[in-house]
Scaffold this motif. Sequence first.
Motif, PDB file in Angstrom:
ATOM      1  N   LEU A  30       1.125  -1.423   0.041  1.00 59.97           N
ATOM      2  CA  LEU A  30       0.186  -0.269   0.049  1.00 59.97           C
ATOM      3  C   LEU A  30       0.637   1.514   0.137  1.00 59.97           C
ATOM      4  CD1 LEU A  30      -2.415  -0.826   2.775  1.00 59.97           C
ATOM      5  CD2 LEU A  30      -3.130  -0.548  -0.297  1.00 59.97           C
ATOM      6  N   ARG A  31       2.106   1.387   0.444  1.00 56.74           N
ATOM      7  CA  ARG A  31       2.805   2.254   0.853  1.00 56.74           C
ATOM      8  C   ARG A  31       3.343   2.676  -0.348  1.00 56.74           C
ATOM      9  NH1 ARG A  31       4.008   4.550   6.258  1.00 56.74           N
ATOM     10  NH2 ARG A  31       6.585   6.057   5.243  1.00 56.74           N
ATOM     11  N   ALA A  32       3.541   1.157  -0.980  1.00 53.43           N
ATOM     12  CA  ALA A  32       4.305   1.749  -3.013  1.00 53.43           C
ATOM     13  C   ALA A  32       3.243   2.055  -3.099  1.00 53.43           C
ATOM     14  CB  ALA A  32       5.361   0.574  -2.329  1.00 53.43           C
ATOM     15  N   ALA A  33       2.495   1.941  -3.093  1.00 52.86           N
ATOM     16  CA  ALA A  33       1.288   2.360  -4.156  1.00 52.86           C
ATOM     17  C   ALA A  33       0.036   3.741  -3.955  1.00 52.86           C
ATOM     18  CB  ALA A  33       0.250   1.734  -4.005  1.00 52.86           C
ATOM     19  N   ALA A  34       1.413   4.474  -2.974  1.00 51.98           N
ATOM     20  CA  ALA A  34       1.585   5.360  -2.516  1.00 51.98           C
ATOM     21  C   ALA A  34       0.135   6.293  -1.832  1.00 51.98           C
ATOM     22  CB  ALA A  34       0.895   7.121  -3.398  1.00 51.98           C
ATOM     23  N   TRP A  35       0.115   5.460  -0.989  1.00 55.63           N
ATOM     24  CA  TRP A  35      -1.604   5.009  -0.280  1.00 55.63           C
ATOM     25  C   TRP A  35      -0.853   5.892   1.418  1.00 55.63           C
ATOM     26  CZ3 TRP A  35      -6.713   3.875   0.464  1.00 55.63           C
ATOM     27  CH2 TRP A  35      -6.825   3.469  -0.846  1.00 55.63           C
ATOM     28  N   THR A  36      -1.254   6.184   2.226  1.00 52.41           N
ATOM     29  CA  THR A  36      -1.327   6.824   3.073  1.00 52.41           C
ATOM     30  C   THR A  36      -2.018   6.164   4.744  1.00 52.41           C
ATOM     31  OG1 THR A  36      -1.210   8.801   2.464  1.00 52.41           O
ATOM     32  CG2 THR A  36      -1.559   8.846   5.704  1.00 52.41           C
ATOM     33  N   ILE A  37      -1.178   5.688   5.376  1.00 54.30           N
ATOM     34  CA  ILE A  37      -2.082   4.420   6.624  1.00 54.30           C
ATOM     35  C   ILE A  37      -1.572   5.223   7.676  1.00 54.30           C
ATOM     36  CG2 ILE A  37      -1.289   2.352   7.365  1.00 54.30           C
ATOM     37  CD1 ILE A  37      -0.142   1.600   4.662  1.00 54.30           C
TER      38      ILE A  37
END
Length: 215
Positions: free
Chosen positions: A95-102
Amino acid sequence: MPRLAFFDLDGTLADRQSALGDALTRLCRSHALSPDAEQWLRTELADRATASDFARLREAFGLEVSAADLWQEYVDLMAAAVTCRPEVLEGLARLRAAAWTIGVVTNGAGDIQRAKLTGTGLADLVDGVAASGDLEIRKPDRRLFELGARRCGVTLADGGWMVGDNPTGDIGGGQQAGLRTIWLRGRPWPDELAAPHHVVDDVTDAITILLAETE
């Protein structure tokens, strides 16, 4: 548009229940607590734990060790015992690699929740954490989600998702915060609560849904 995904911690990203049993067994053994005291702890801490629980334990059973020391030992034991499955960590990394903020929005004392995040390796994959102990409010209160957004450097006005296992706290709270929701089925669903956007059996399935949103 920013992509924001909030996750619940206990019962969603991390396995609190098995860690709780292990931590309490070790705590009770180290202080030679009576069977009655151990049963009291297992009942009182079944859903959540705070420092005040250990003050009540100390008073109820006349323990000499300080409540603060008991609480810190419990925090350390939980941090050592709690686990997050490798596939969940890998999913969050994707998810982070796909530019999501977690973000993590969790009910519980801030020190123990952050200790769990560090102990599981989740802390390295999360942009912001809001624990109910930070504001003395609990999910489904919208203010906890607002705090989580601020700590992630975003705003709820941009939208996002909430993933969790608690129908009222996670899904109802996420709905009140204007978020789309993914429920990890298991607990009874309240009749009065609006349906979530998705229902899954595992948090990795929720991550797959979120990743599909990116494509």
